[in-house]
Design an enzyme around this catalytic site. Structure first.
Site, PDB file in Angstrom:
ATOM      1  N   ASN A  13       0.868  -1.184   0.000  1.00 27.42           N
ATOM      2  CA  ASN A  13       0.000   0.000   0.000  1.00 27.42           C
ATOM      3  C   ASN A  13       0.900   1.227   0.000  1.00 27.42           C
ATOM      4  OD1 ASN A  13      -1.821   2.032   0.523  1.00 27.42           O
ATOM      5  ND2 ASN A  13      -2.281   1.377   2.631  1.00 27.42           N
ATOM      6  N   TRP A  14       0.997   1.863  -1.158  1.00 27.77           N
ATOM      7  CA  TRP A  14       1.925   2.996  -1.282  1.00 27.77           C
ATOM      8  C   TRP A  14       1.381   4.283  -0.672  1.00 27.77           C
ATOM      9  CZ3 TRP A  14       5.000   3.176  -6.541  1.00 27.77           C
ATOM     10  CH2 TRP A  14       5.849   2.053  -6.593  1.00 27.77           C
ATOM     11  N   LYS A  15       0.089   4.277  -0.328  1.00 24.89           N
ATOM     12  CA  LYS A  15      -0.540   5.491   0.232  1.00 24.89           C
ATOM     13  C   LYS A  15      -0.287   6.673  -0.710  1.00 24.89           C
ATOM     14  CE  LYS A  15      -0.183   3.353   4.711  1.00 24.89           C
ATOM     15  NZ  LYS A  15      -0.090   3.480   6.163  1.00 24.89           N
ATOM     16  N   HIS A  98      -9.620   1.257   5.041  1.00 26.68           N
ATOM     17  CA  HIS A  98      -8.330   1.469   5.710  1.00 26.68           C
ATOM     18  C   HIS A  98      -8.528   2.477   6.840  1.00 26.68           C
ATOM     19  CE1 HIS A  98      -4.215   2.688   6.483  1.00 26.68           C
ATOM     20  NE2 HIS A  98      -3.836   1.571   5.895  1.00 26.68           N
ATOM     21  N   GLU A 100      -6.872   4.905   7.784  1.00 32.62           N
ATOM     22  CA  GLU A 100      -6.633   6.317   7.424  1.00 32.62           C
ATOM     23  C   GLU A 100      -7.850   6.905   6.716  1.00 32.62           C
ATOM     24  OE1 GLU A 100      -2.833   5.685   5.517  1.00 32.62           O
ATOM     25  OE2 GLU A 100      -1.973   5.204   7.477  1.00 32.62           O
ATOM     26  N   GLU A 168      -5.349  -4.740  10.907  1.00 34.59           N
ATOM     27  CA  GLU A 168      -4.321  -3.710  11.056  1.00 34.59           C
ATOM     28  C   GLU A 168      -4.579  -2.889  12.323  1.00 34.59           C
ATOM     29  OE1 GLU A 168      -2.337  -2.570   7.104  1.00 34.59           O
ATOM     30  OE2 GLU A 168      -4.138  -1.368   7.289  1.00 34.59           O
ATOM     31  N   GLY A 174       2.775   2.310  10.804  1.00 34.36           N
ATOM     32  CA  GLY A 174       3.813   3.332  10.650  1.00 34.36           C
ATOM     33  C   GLY A 174       4.571   3.664  11.917  1.00 34.36           C
ATOM     34  N   SER A 212       3.447  -2.079  10.369  1.00 32.83           N
ATOM     35  CA  SER A 212       4.892  -2.172  10.612  1.00 32.83           C
ATOM     36  C   SER A 212       5.501  -3.523  10.230  1.00 32.83           C
ATOM     37  CB  SER A 212       5.225  -1.818  12.067  1.00 32.83           C
ATOM     38  OG  SER A 212       4.941  -0.448  12.311  1.00 32.83           O
ATOM     39  N   GLY A 233       2.797  -1.144   4.311  1.00 30.41           N
ATOM     40  CA  GLY A 233       2.835   0.269   3.921  1.00 30.41           C
ATOM     41  C   GLY A 233       4.261   0.703   3.635  1.00 30.41           C
ATOM     42  N   GLY A 234       4.896   1.313   4.624  1.00 31.03           N
ATOM     43  CA  GLY A 234       6.223   1.914   4.465  1.00 31.03           C
ATOM     44  C   GLY A 234       7.237   1.014   3.775  1.00 31.03           C
TER      45      GLY A 234
HETATM   46  P1  PGA Z   1       2.884   0.342   7.618  1.00 28.80           P
HETATM   47  O1  PGA Z   1       1.395   0.592   7.026  1.00 28.80           O
HETATM   48  O2  PGA Z   1       3.377  -0.947   7.036  1.00 28.80           O
HETATM   49  O3  PGA Z   1       3.672   1.532   7.153  1.00 28.80           O
HETATM   50  O4  PGA Z   1       2.753   0.276   9.099  1.00 28.80           O
HETATM   51  C1  PGA Z   1       0.502  -0.470   6.860  1.00 28.80           C
HETATM   52  C2  PGA Z   1      -0.814   0.061   6.308  1.00 28.80           C
HETATM   53  O5  PGA Z   1      -1.265   1.122   6.726  1.00 28.80           O
HETATM   54  O6  PGA Z   1      -1.436  -0.589   5.444  1.00 28.80           O
END
Ligand code: PGA
Length: 252
Positions: A13-15, A98, A100, A168, A174, A212, A233-234
């Site tokens: 997930n590149w956001k 998600h 966010e 999640e 993050g 993470s 994500g990251g």
């Molecule tokens: P993260 O994000 O791996 O940077 O913690 C995961 C996500 O929000 O899907």
């Protein structure tokens, strides 16, 4: 679908990250994925602006997903994008609910339910995200929050089709923090039972862990019972890190 048939699924997930100029990163990733040969299913969810280009680049080696979609097919919704548009651009997956989106766009469980239906309508495979905040965890409400989010997303949908579910915990996204292996296994077992109770056809739903995940912890997390993949994500932004996570996937 039996547990044996659940090939692991690794999603990046590149956001809100990614420009055309960073094409080398996706090319390295696709080439690396090819070199690894058979393995997990791999999906990249870039920003919407790159979905079409990446779908062409990826061919059969990886699949492309959107990070969100509107519930309706089209209309006067400035700035939104429909599931049909993602499908038209070459996506085959879409993330819905998600944290966010729930937090910054006030997405309620009923909005998430409508987006889930939209994904199915457009022929996309939805990735439904659930997870508790730190305050909810500290209040001992983790399982009740997850139950509410699953019921809220599935109950309004009369016909539940194929989807994957990502657990999640918000406090792990993050932050470099993760639940213990024991906690992840326990929560995933709970979710498995919950889905089975909802509809026994949902026993084969792939359950992903997200929050993470990195090359160091991926092996241990992906080996846990009832963990069928990861939402990353990251660490999905760097092709070498993401390839190391893909390589850590378990064949079941
Ligand atoms: P993260 O994000 O791996 O940077 O913690 C995961 C996500 O929000 O899907």
């Amino acid at each position: 679908m039996s547990v044996k048939d659940r090939r692991q699924l690794i999603i990046g997930n590149w956001k809100m990250n990614g420009l055309k100029a960073q094409r080398a990163e996706i090319e390295t990733l696709i080439a690396g994925r090819k070199r690894l040969g058979a393995g997990p299913d791999v999906v990249i969810c870039p920003p919407h602006t790159l979905v079409n280009e990446y779908a062409h680049l990826a061919g059969n080696d990886m699949q492309i997903g959107g990070q969100d979609c509107h519930a309706l097919e089209n209309g006067a919704f400035t700035g939104d994008i429909s599931a049909e548009m993602l499908q038209d651009a070459g996506a085959s997956f879409v993330i819905v609910g998600h944290s966010e989106r729930r937090q910054y766009h006030q997405e309620s469980d009923s909005i998430v339910a409508a987006k889930l239906a939209a994904a199915w309508r457009a022929g996309l495979h939805p990735i439904l995200c659930v997870g508790e905040s730190l305050a909810e965890r500290e209040a001992g409400a983790t399982l009740s929050v997850i139950n509410r989010q699953i019921d809220g997303a599935l109950s309004p949908n009369r016909n539940v089709a194929l989807f994957s579910l990502a657990y999640e915990p918000i406090w792990a996204i993050g932050t470099g923090k993760t639940p213990t292996s024991h906690e992840i296994a326990e929560i995933h077992a709970h979710i498995r039972q919950k889905l089975l109770g909802f509809d026994d056809r949902l026993g084969g739903t792939r359950l992903l862990y997200g929050g993470s995940v990195n090359p160091q912890n991926a092996g241990a997390i992906l080996a846990l019972p009832n963990v069928d993949g990861a939402l990353v994500g990251g660490a999905s932004l760097k092709s070498q890190d993401f390839l190391a996570i893909i390589a850590a996937a378990v064949q079941r």
